[in-house]
Design a protein around this motif. Structure first.
Motif, short mmCIF file in Angstrom:
data_model
loop_
_atom_site.label_atom_id
_atom_site.label_comp_id
_atom_site.label_asym_id
_atom_site.label_seq_id
_atom_site.Cartn_x
_atom_site.Cartn_y
_atom_site.Cartn_z
N PRO A 163 -23.80 -12.04 28.76
CA PRO A 163 -24.59 -12.58 27.66
C PRO A 163 -24.60 -11.91 26.40
O PRO A 163 -25.04 -12.38 25.55
CB PRO A 163 -25.77 -13.31 28.69
CG PRO A 163 -26.04 -11.91 29.73
CD PRO A 163 -24.63 -11.81 30.09
N GLU A 164 -24.75 -10.51 26.68
CA GLU A 164 -25.14 -9.78 25.29
C GLU A 164 -23.84 -9.90 24.41
O GLU A 164 -24.12 -9.34 23.28
CB GLU A 164 -25.48 -8.51 25.81
CG GLU A 164 -24.44 -7.78 26.30
CD GLU A 164 -24.46 -7.77 27.97
OE1 GLU A 164 -23.94 -6.67 28.86
OE2 GLU A 164 -24.93 -8.78 28.55
N ARG A 206 -21.66 -10.81 21.45
CA ARG A 206 -22.11 -11.49 20.12
C ARG A 206 -21.18 -11.41 19.09
O ARG A 206 -20.43 -10.21 19.00
CB ARG A 206 -23.40 -11.47 19.79
CG ARG A 206 -23.80 -9.79 19.47
CD ARG A 206 -25.52 -9.77 19.10
NE ARG A 206 -25.67 -10.43 17.87
CZ ARG A 206 -26.94 -11.11 18.03
NH1 ARG A 206 -27.80 -10.95 18.98
NH2 ARG A 206 -27.22 -12.00 17.05
N HIS A 253 -18.13 -9.68 15.54
CA HIS A 253 -17.79 -8.95 16.74
C HIS A 253 -16.93 -7.72 16.83
O HIS A 253 -16.98 -6.85 17.43
CB HIS A 253 -16.96 -9.95 17.83
CG HIS A 253 -16.87 -9.56 19.28
ND1 HIS A 253 -18.09 -9.22 20.01
CD2 HIS A 253 -15.74 -9.22 19.91
CE1 HIS A 253 -17.61 -8.84 21.09
NE2 HIS A 253 -16.34 -8.57 21.35
N SER A 263 -22.02 -18.05 24.96
CA SER A 263 -22.43 -17.60 26.06
C SER A 263 -23.67 -16.56 25.60
O SER A 263 -24.16 -16.13 26.61
CB SER A 263 -21.41 -16.46 26.77
OG SER A 263 -20.86 -15.82 26.09
N ASN A 264 -24.03 -16.36 24.58
CA ASN A 264 -25.18 -15.44 24.24
C ASN A 264 -26.24 -16.57 23.86
O ASN A 264 -26.08 -17.42 22.94
CB ASN A 264 -24.78 -14.80 22.67
CG ASN A 264 -26.10 -13.74 22.53
OD1 ASN A 264 -27.14 -14.31 21.87
ND2 ASN A 264 -25.68 -12.17 22.33
N GLU A 281 -29.06 -16.43 22.15
CA GLU A 281 -29.53 -16.54 20.91
C GLU A 281 -28.58 -17.31 19.96
O GLU A 281 -28.87 -18.05 19.06
CB GLU A 281 -29.83 -15.08 20.33
CG GLU A 281 -30.05 -14.98 18.73
CD GLU A 281 -30.48 -13.49 18.22
OE1 GLU A 281 -30.50 -13.32 16.98
OE2 GLU A 281 -30.64 -12.68 19.17
N GLU A 282 -27.15 -16.93 20.16
CA GLU A 282 -26.38 -17.43 19.17
C GLU A 282 -25.88 -18.94 19.83
O GLU A 282 -25.56 -19.73 18.71
CB GLU A 282 -24.78 -16.61 19.42
CG GLU A 282 -24.91 -15.30 18.61
CD GLU A 282 -23.65 -14.68 18.10
OE1 GLU A 282 -22.66 -15.01 19.04
OE2 GLU A 282 -23.81 -13.69 17.31
#
Length: 432
Positions: free
Chosen positions: A284-285, A287, A363, A391-392, A394-395
């Motif tokens: 998940p991190e 981005r 990225h 999947s992030n 925040e994004e």
């Protein structure tokens, strides 16, 4: 004295067996025959291009279908399927705005056979086929209802360019379901909106759609919805520019095979093809925004190869009818000798990537390459934009924000305009 377990074992086993049988009756839906297949879900995807009905079931089914006239109906018989609450709910799945379906209903036709009846608004060309399990789906039976006069993407684009295409009440009444019109007569009557100046035509391709949701965010966001929102915003901005126009490979929530996306771009004689996505990764991190072009030598990174493989699998999840041969397939496959197209793809990709860096962190700091099937038009510069990682968490939140979607669209427009300012399309290559 006899052991109590020895004395009561046989009756106890009989009692337990009887109780188990009673529980089976209690949890089995009324009327469910032993060995009959269950329909797990029915999904309907209406669109101007075609309407798709998908039946997902637990086990394989036998089926037959026929067109019945006066009135127009598609009749499908399902053998070994129980008539349950899923099939009973079919009438409520059809909206009045569906271009091709008036009513969808089902009932028991004879023992062991359920009949589906699709009441139609007009004649259609049906494609009925099965799909093996793919993604999160089990086996599926697909009913694709195509108009007898296929939707022409070039005609649709010219109609929107024409001043005569204003949506008056009279025009709306004449074509209430936005169904295709006779192609040649319309083409003969339509004139370019901007005189003899050929507008720059850009094909925008919102990734995924219909049966294929794409990546799914932690909060449940579907990639297919975000890509359509961003593409529609970018289209509006392009259409507002002088001497530019845009076409969407899909303008609603329906599935378009990868090869058809390329073919639609070629039919409108596009000067640029932009496929829009929202990335996902196992961690998940991950981005940032990315831009990809086609590779004729292999992927530039392991992540690029993984992403291309995932995107190329969209046809398996979305559901392609492999029984239909594409007459244009040979023309649209990549010709590796046409390096000029790839060089132009790299130029516009670098321009768009630079502008996206002003909206979101990147990225990767450079354009990446991989073998994306949707980028294989031999004569159209093509790029694939991964707007951010859905999947992030925040994004994902930002991707659902309208203001952020607008900023993404604006950045892509700036990159596209910067490219065409330095590389105007040749007027002789394609007519207006």
């Amino acid at each position: 004295m006899l052991n109590s377990d020895t004395r009561f074992a046989p009756p106890r086993r009989r009692l337990l067996k009887a109780a188990a049988g009673l529980m089976t009756l209690l949890v089995t839906p009324a009327g469910l025959a032993q060995g009959a297949s269950r329909v797990l879900a029915v999904r309907v995807w209406p669109a101007r291009d075609y309407t798709r009905i998908t039946l997902e079931y637990a086990d394989s089914v036998r089926y037959s279908h026929q067109i019945v006239k006066n009135p127009e109906r598609l009749v499908v018989d399902l053998e070994g399927v129980e008539f349950d609450s899923v099939l009973q709910s079919l009438p409520g799945k059809i909206s009045d705005s569906d271009p091709y379906i008036k009513l969808l209903r089902a009932g028991r036709n004879r023992p062991g056979v359920v009949r589906l009846v699709v009441e139609l608004k007009a004649e259609i060309n049906p494609q009925v086929f099965t799909l093996p399990p793919a993604g999160s789906y089990g086996p599926r039976l697909v009913l694709d209802l195509y108009p007898t006069q296929p939707v022409d993407p070039l005609l649709a684009l010219l109609e929107k360019d024409s001043p005569a295409a204003a949506t008056s009440p009279e025009a709306a009444a004449a074509n209430p379901h936005d169904t295709p019109r006779p192609a040649q007569a319309e083409k003969d009557a339509i004139k370019p909106a901007r005189g003899n100046v050929r507008p720059i035509t850009i094909a925008l391709d919102p990734g995924h759609g219909g049966e294929d949701p794409g990546a799914v965010g932690a909060k449940g966001s579907f990639e297919k919805n975000i890509t359509l929102d961003v593409a529609q915003r970018l289209k509006a901005k392009i259409d507002a520019e002088p001497n530019m126009r845009a076409m969407l490979t899909r303008d609603a929530d329906f599935f378009v095979p990868l090869q058809q996306r390329v073919e639609k771009a070629r039919r409108v004689q596009a000067d640029l093809f932009v496929s829009i996505h929202a990335d996902a990764f196992i961690r998940p991190e991950a981005r940032g925004s990315s831009v990809f072009v086609l590779s004729d030598k292999g992927a530039t990174s392991t992540a690029a190869r993984w992403l291309a493989n995932k995107e190329n699998a969209a046809d398996l999840v979305g559901g392609v009818n492999l029984g239909v041969k594409d007459a244009h397939l040979a023309k649209t496959l990549l010709d590796l000798s046409q390096t000029a197209t790839l060089n132009d793809s790299l130029k516009v990709a670098k321009s768009v990537l630079g502008e996206l860096g002003n909206v979101n962190q990147l990225h990767k700091g450079q354009v990446e390459q991989a073998s994306f099937a949707v980028l294989k038009a031999p004569d159209i510069p093509s790029l694939l934009v991964e707007t951010a990682f859905i999947s992030n968490p925040e994004e994902e939140k930002r991707l659902n924000d309208e203001a952020y979607q607008d900023r993404l669209a604006e950045a892509m427009l700036r990159g596209i305009k910067r490219y065409f300012a330095k590389n105007p399309p040749l007027a002789s290559t394609r007519p207006a």
